[in-house]
Design a protein around this motif. Structure first.
Motif, PDB file in Angstrom:
ATOM      1  N   UNK A   1      17.329  16.712  -5.559  1.00 11.38           N
ATOM      2  CA  UNK A   1      16.462  16.516  -4.413  1.00 11.38           C
ATOM      3  C   UNK A   1      15.011  16.483  -4.913  1.00 11.38           C
ATOM      4  N   UNK A   2      14.222  15.431  -4.496  1.00 11.78           N
ATOM      5  CA  UNK A   2      12.837  15.355  -4.971  1.00 11.78           C
ATOM      6  C   UNK A   2      11.982  16.470  -4.374  1.00 11.78           C
ATOM      7  N   UNK A   3      10.987  16.873  -5.132  1.00 15.12           N
ATOM      8  CA  UNK A   3      10.041  17.872  -4.645  1.00 15.12           C
ATOM      9  C   UNK A   3       9.298  17.291  -3.444  1.00 15.12           C
ATOM     10  N   UNK A   4       8.854  18.133  -2.507  1.00 12.59           N
ATOM     11  CA  UNK A   4       8.170  17.630  -1.314  1.00 12.59           C
ATOM     12  C   UNK A   4       6.979  16.722  -1.628  1.00 12.59           C
ATOM     13  N   UNK A   5       6.223  17.064  -2.699  1.00  9.02           N
ATOM     14  CA  UNK A   5       5.073  16.223  -3.022  1.00  9.02           C
ATOM     15  C   UNK A   5       5.516  14.868  -3.556  1.00  9.02           C
ATOM     16  N   UNK A   6       6.676  14.805  -4.243  1.00  9.12           N
ATOM     17  CA  UNK A   6       7.221  13.517  -4.695  1.00  9.12           C
ATOM     18  C   UNK A   6       7.646  12.679  -3.497  1.00  9.12           C
ATOM     19  N   UNK A   7       8.282  13.309  -2.536  1.00 10.37           N
ATOM     20  CA  UNK A   7       8.703  12.608  -1.320  1.00 10.37           C
ATOM     21  C   UNK A   7       7.480  12.096  -0.567  1.00 10.37           C
ATOM     22  N   UNK A   8       6.473  12.928  -0.465  1.00 13.74           N
ATOM     23  CA  UNK A   8       5.245  12.527   0.220  1.00 13.74           C
ATOM     24  C   UNK A   8       4.621  11.324  -0.480  1.00 13.74           C
ATOM     25  N   UNK A   9       4.607  11.338  -1.805  1.00 10.31           N
ATOM     26  CA  UNK A   9       4.044  10.220  -2.564  1.00 10.31           C
ATOM     27  C   UNK A   9       4.864   8.947  -2.347  1.00 10.31           C
ATOM     28  N   UNK A  10       6.176   9.071  -2.337  1.00 13.29           N
ATOM     29  CA  UNK A  10       7.047   7.913  -2.104  1.00 13.29           C
ATOM     30  C   UNK A  10       6.806   7.340  -0.708  1.00 13.29           C
ATOM     31  N   UNK A  11       6.721   8.206   0.285  1.00 13.91           N
ATOM     32  CA  UNK A  11       6.478   7.749   1.657  1.00 13.91           C
ATOM     33  C   UNK A  11       5.112   7.069   1.748  1.00 13.91           C
ATOM     34  N   UNK A  12       4.093   7.683   1.136  1.00 13.89           N
ATOM     35  CA  UNK A  12       2.747   7.099   1.159  1.00 13.89           C
ATOM     36  C   UNK A  12       2.735   5.717   0.521  1.00 13.89           C
ATOM     37  N   UNK A  13       3.409   5.573  -0.612  1.00 11.09           N
ATOM     38  CA  UNK A  13       3.454   4.279  -1.304  1.00 11.09           C
ATOM     39  C   UNK A  13       4.184   3.234  -0.460  1.00 11.09           C
ATOM     40  N   UNK A  14       5.279   3.627   0.159  1.00 14.14           N
ATOM     41  CA  UNK A  14       6.022   2.684   1.006  1.00 14.14           C
ATOM     42  C   UNK A  14       5.205   2.267   2.221  1.00 14.14           C
ATOM     43  N   UNK A  15       4.532   3.228   2.856  1.00 10.07           N
ATOM     44  CA  UNK A  15       3.696   2.894   4.009  1.00 10.07           C
ATOM     45  C   UNK A  15       2.533   1.994   3.608  1.00 10.07           C
ATOM     46  N   UNK A  16       1.907   2.295   2.466  1.00  7.28           N
ATOM     47  CA  UNK A  16       0.818   1.436   1.973  1.00  7.28           C
ATOM     48  C   UNK A  16       1.305   0.007   1.770  1.00  7.28           C
ATOM     49  N   UNK A  17       2.471  -0.136   1.160  1.00  5.39           N
ATOM     50  CA  UNK A  17       3.032  -1.463   0.927  1.00  5.39           C
ATOM     51  C   UNK A  17       3.310  -2.203   2.223  1.00  5.39           C
ATOM     52  N   UNK A  18       3.846  -1.500   3.197  1.00  3.53           N
ATOM     53  CA  UNK A  18       4.129  -2.118   4.491  1.00  3.53           C
ATOM     54  C   UNK A  18       2.847  -2.535   5.204  1.00  3.53           C
TER      55      UNK A  18
END
Length: 139
Positions: A1-18
């Motif tokens: 399971x990814x660390x919360x900050x890794x998940x936050x970074x992944x979500x931020x990157x996906x939202x930025x891309x969208x």
């Protein structure tokens, strides 16, 4: 399971891309910058003519920058300037019919681009996404 900050970074990157994808699709084929679009939207939401100083203040930019953007939008016939009847030193800015039409086109493009994206999701997934984004956007 990814660390919360890794998940936050992944979500931020996906939202930025969208968001980038959405912006590109929204302005595709239209000759308008992000700053110009912000100004047009601000004028549209105001539902009245705004003084240049008010416009700059609402956009969080210096009046000289607002003047430059208005110059470009006026040259494109998307806004019009007029003297303020209550203060002859001030200038009012309003959307022209062409500016209103451009905003209508941009809104339609934005909606169409989003429809293309969310068509990949089932009705339940779309509902979940809307619920989650609404929850995240609450203050």
């Amino acid at each position: 399971m990814p660390a919360p900050d890794d998940t936050a970074e992944q979500i931020a990157a996906l939202l930025d891309g969208l968001v980038r994808r959405q912006r590109r699709a929204t302005k595709e084929g239209l000759d308008v910058t992000h700053g110009q679009l912000r100004m047009l939207r601000t004028l549209d939401h105001a539902d009245r003519a705004l003084r240049l100083s008010e416009l700059a203040n609402q956009l969080g930019i210096v009046p000289r920058s607002a003047t430059s953007v208005v110059d470009d939008l006026e040259a494109a016939r998307l806004v019009a300037r007029s003297p303020d009847p209550n203060d002859r030193r001030a200038t009012l800015v309003t959307l022209t019919p062409a500016g209103t039409e451009l905003l209508t086109t941009i809104r339609r493009n934005r909606r169409d681009a989003m429809v293309t994206l969310i068509d990949r999701l089932s009705a339940a997934e779309r509902s979940d996404l809307l619920r989650l984004l609404t929850r995240l956007s609450e203050d």
